[in-house]
Motif scaffolding. Structure first.
Motif, PDB file in Angstrom:
ATOM      1  N   UNK A 100     -10.350 -44.845  19.641  1.00 54.15           N
ATOM      2  CA  UNK A 100     -11.433 -44.490  20.556  1.00 54.15           C
ATOM      3  C   UNK A 100     -11.656 -42.982  20.447  1.00 54.15           C
ATOM      4  N   UNK A 101     -11.720 -42.255  21.569  1.00 51.61           N
ATOM      5  CA  UNK A 101     -11.907 -40.804  21.480  1.00 51.61           C
ATOM      6  C   UNK A 101     -10.599 -40.043  21.666  1.00 51.61           C
ATOM      7  N   UNK A 102      -9.479 -40.784  21.629  1.00 47.06           N
ATOM      8  CA  UNK A 102      -8.206 -40.109  21.451  1.00 47.06           C
ATOM      9  C   UNK A 102      -7.263 -39.955  22.618  1.00 47.06           C
ATOM     10  N   UNK A 103      -7.555 -40.567  23.770  1.00 47.04           N
ATOM     11  CA  UNK A 103      -6.672 -40.362  24.923  1.00 47.04           C
ATOM     12  C   UNK A 103      -5.256 -40.864  24.651  1.00 47.04           C
ATOM     13  N   UNK A 104      -5.135 -42.138  24.271  1.00 42.95           N
ATOM     14  CA  UNK A 104      -3.798 -42.689  24.004  1.00 42.95           C
ATOM     15  C   UNK A 104      -3.144 -41.995  22.813  1.00 42.95           C
ATOM     16  N   UNK A 105      -3.950 -41.610  21.833  1.00 39.02           N
ATOM     17  CA  UNK A 105      -3.411 -40.930  20.650  1.00 39.02           C
ATOM     18  C   UNK A 105      -2.749 -39.616  21.032  1.00 39.02           C
ATOM     19  N   UNK A 106      -3.372 -38.891  21.944  1.00 40.32           N
ATOM     20  CA  UNK A 106      -2.816 -37.606  22.382  1.00 40.32           C
ATOM     21  C   UNK A 106      -1.477 -37.816  23.077  1.00 40.32           C
ATOM     22  N   UNK A 107      -1.388 -38.834  23.922  1.00 38.05           N
ATOM     23  CA  UNK A 107      -0.105 -39.140  24.569  1.00 38.05           C
ATOM     24  C   UNK A 107       0.964 -39.482  23.524  1.00 38.05           C
ATOM     25  N   UNK A 108       0.585 -40.300  22.541  1.00 34.85           N
ATOM     26  CA  UNK A 108       1.533 -40.695  21.496  1.00 34.85           C
ATOM     27  C   UNK A 108       1.944 -39.501  20.636  1.00 34.85           C
ATOM     28  N   UNK A 109       0.974 -38.657  20.291  1.00 40.33           N
ATOM     29  CA  UNK A 109       1.269 -37.490  19.461  1.00 40.33           C
ATOM     30  C   UNK A 109       2.128 -36.481  20.210  1.00 40.33           C
ATOM     31  N   UNK A 110       1.887 -36.341  21.500  1.00 42.10           N
ATOM     32  CA  UNK A 110       2.716 -35.449  22.320  1.00 42.10           C
ATOM     33  C   UNK A 110       4.167 -35.930  22.282  1.00 42.10           C
ATOM     34  N   UNK A 111       4.342 -37.244  22.403  1.00 42.59           N
ATOM     35  CA  UNK A 111       5.689 -37.810  22.305  1.00 42.59           C
ATOM     36  C   UNK A 111       6.272 -37.587  20.911  1.00 42.59           C
ATOM     37  N   UNK A 112       5.440 -37.771  19.886  1.00 43.55           N
ATOM     38  CA  UNK A 112       5.904 -37.587  18.505  1.00 43.55           C
ATOM     39  C   UNK A 112       6.352 -36.154  18.248  1.00 43.55           C
ATOM     40  N   UNK A 113       5.726 -35.200  18.923  1.00 39.11           N
ATOM     41  CA  UNK A 113       6.128 -33.796  18.759  1.00 39.11           C
ATOM     42  C   UNK A 113       7.552 -33.571  19.266  1.00 39.11           C
ATOM     43  N   UNK A 114       8.008 -34.447  20.147  1.00 35.22           N
ATOM     44  CA  UNK A 114       9.354 -34.325  20.716  1.00 35.22           C
ATOM     45  C   UNK A 114      10.395 -35.112  19.921  1.00 35.22           C
ATOM     46  N   UNK A 115       9.942 -36.115  19.156  1.00 38.59           N
ATOM     47  CA  UNK A 115      10.878 -36.953  18.396  1.00 38.59           C
ATOM     48  C   UNK A 115      10.908 -36.596  16.912  1.00 38.59           C
ATOM     49  N   UNK A 116      10.045 -35.655  16.509  1.00 36.84           N
ATOM     50  CA  UNK A 116       9.957 -35.312  15.095  1.00 36.84           C
ATOM     51  C   UNK A 116       9.139 -36.310  14.311  1.00 36.84           C
ATOM     52  N   UNK A 117       8.218 -36.982  14.991  1.00 35.46           N
ATOM     53  CA  UNK A 117       7.440 -38.034  14.352  1.00 35.46           C
ATOM     54  C   UNK A 117       5.989 -37.679  14.128  1.00 35.46           C
ATOM     55  N   UNK A 118       5.215 -38.703  13.786  1.00 39.53           N
ATOM     56  CA  UNK A 118       3.786 -38.529  13.534  1.00 39.53           C
ATOM     57  C   UNK A 118       3.065 -39.840  13.840  1.00 39.53           C
ATOM     58  N   UNK A 119       1.793 -39.710  14.229  1.00 37.64           N
ATOM     59  CA  UNK A 119       0.983 -40.874  14.579  1.00 37.64           C
ATOM     60  C   UNK A 119      -0.081 -41.106  13.516  1.00 37.64           C
ATOM     61  N   UNK A 120      -0.124 -42.317  12.990  1.00 38.59           N
ATOM     62  CA  UNK A 120      -1.236 -42.755  12.149  1.00 38.59           C
ATOM     63  C   UNK A 120      -2.164 -43.565  13.037  1.00 38.59           C
ATOM     64  N   UNK A 121      -3.427 -43.164  13.122  1.00 43.99           N
ATOM     65  CA  UNK A 121      -4.350 -43.855  14.016  1.00 43.99           C
ATOM     66  C   UNK A 121      -5.621 -44.247  13.273  1.00 43.99           C
ATOM     67  N   UNK A 122      -6.198 -45.383  13.668  1.00 39.23           N
ATOM     68  CA  UNK A 122      -7.345 -45.955  12.960  1.00 39.23           C
ATOM     69  C   UNK A 122      -8.498 -46.182  13.935  1.00 39.23           C
ATOM     70  N   UNK A 123      -9.683 -45.706  13.571  1.00 39.73           N
ATOM     71  CA  UNK A 123     -10.888 -45.914  14.376  1.00 39.73           C
ATOM     72  C   UNK A 123     -12.044 -46.289  13.450  1.00 39.73           C
ATOM     73  N   UNK A 124     -12.822 -47.282  13.851  1.00 35.90           N
ATOM     74  CA  UNK A 124     -13.904 -47.769  13.001  1.00 35.90           C
ATOM     75  C   UNK A 124     -15.239 -47.078  13.279  1.00 35.90           C
ATOM     76  N   UNK A 125     -15.411 -46.546  14.499  1.00 39.58           N
ATOM     77  CA  UNK A 125     -16.685 -45.942  14.887  1.00 39.58           C
ATOM     78  C   UNK A 125     -16.684 -44.436  14.598  1.00 39.58           C
ATOM     79  N   UNK A 126     -17.666 -43.968  13.823  1.00 39.31           N
ATOM     80  CA  UNK A 126     -17.675 -42.566  13.395  1.00 39.31           C
ATOM     81  C   UNK A 126     -17.806 -41.597  14.569  1.00 39.31           C
ATOM     82  N   UNK A 127     -18.677 -41.883  15.523  1.00 38.91           N
ATOM     83  CA  UNK A 127     -18.866 -40.964  16.648  1.00 38.91           C
ATOM     84  C   UNK A 127     -17.592 -40.825  17.470  1.00 38.91           C
TER      85      UNK A 127
END
Length: 218
Positions: free
Chosen positions: A80-107
């Protein structure tokens, strides 16, 4: 001669110790700065998320699950426009991880990229503008944590595509699990609850519900 060698060795150890201490201090400062930036961004934007984003409460649940599990290889289906992604990425910054995210709509995808930068978490995100129906089966994995918030009629297929790519102890989470009127959600939940090497629970959160199916030893 031996004394000189010992002195040099001691000096080297002292230099290394000081360098490590400085590095840890700088890393801690960067982490603290990021925590402030992300929390302020999320608090400010709390009431302005639309376009099928998760509620604030559910984003926090996702963050806490990733941090508690120490998950590093994270996949999100439906940026979508990234709300859940930001929460996941914030967590990943603490675990040494990374988020791969997929969106079909360009806007939505382009708006999400802007939000990632504003929140300061873009280094922890690998965003794809793609059709998840086509891309997900091609992903190699393994994944520690998968969050699905896309087309409900495809939830079951997403799980089947990723089932063997989820690490032992890893989880497949799906949003809107408490949509009782959705036959697609019911079919998905009936299936995952019967998979022998997964255990499924429901996190109520905002009331939308997040099903969490975690892989256990057979």
């Amino acid at each position: 001669m031996k004394r000189q060698i010992l002195c040099r060795f001691a000096g080297m150890l002292c230099f290394i110790a000081m360098s490590v201490a400085v590095l840890f201090a700088e890393t801690g400062e960067r982490a603290a700065d990021l925590n402030v930036k992300v929390s302020e961004f999320l608090a400010h934007a709390r009431r302005s998320w639309w376009d099928m984003n998760v509620p604030y409460e559910d984003g926090k649940i996702l963050h806490d699950m990733v941090v508690k599990g120490g998950f590093q290889n994270i996949l999100e289906i439906g940026t979508s426009t990234g709300h859940s992604t930001i929460w996941l990425a914030w967590a990943a910054s603490k675990t040494g991880g990374k988020v791969t995210t997929i969106e079909i709509d360009r806007k939505r995808y382009e708006k999400a990229l802007q939000n990632f930068k504003k929140a300061g978490v873009d280094p922890y995100i690998d965003a794809h503008l793609a059709d998840a129906h086509e891309l997900v089966p091609l992903l190699r994995g393994p994944f520690d944590f998968v969050f699905c918030d896309a087309d409900k009629e495809w939830y079951l297929q997403y799980f089947k595509d990723l089932q063997e790519k989820i690490s032992l102890g890893g989880c497949f989470a799906a949003h809107n699990a408490l949509w009782k009127r959705s036959s697609d959600i019911r079919m998905f939940l009936e299936y995952v609850k019967q998979v022998p090497d997964f255990r499924t629970r429901i996190e109520k959160g905002s009331g939308e519900g997040i099903s969490v199916s975690c892989r256990i030893a057979k």
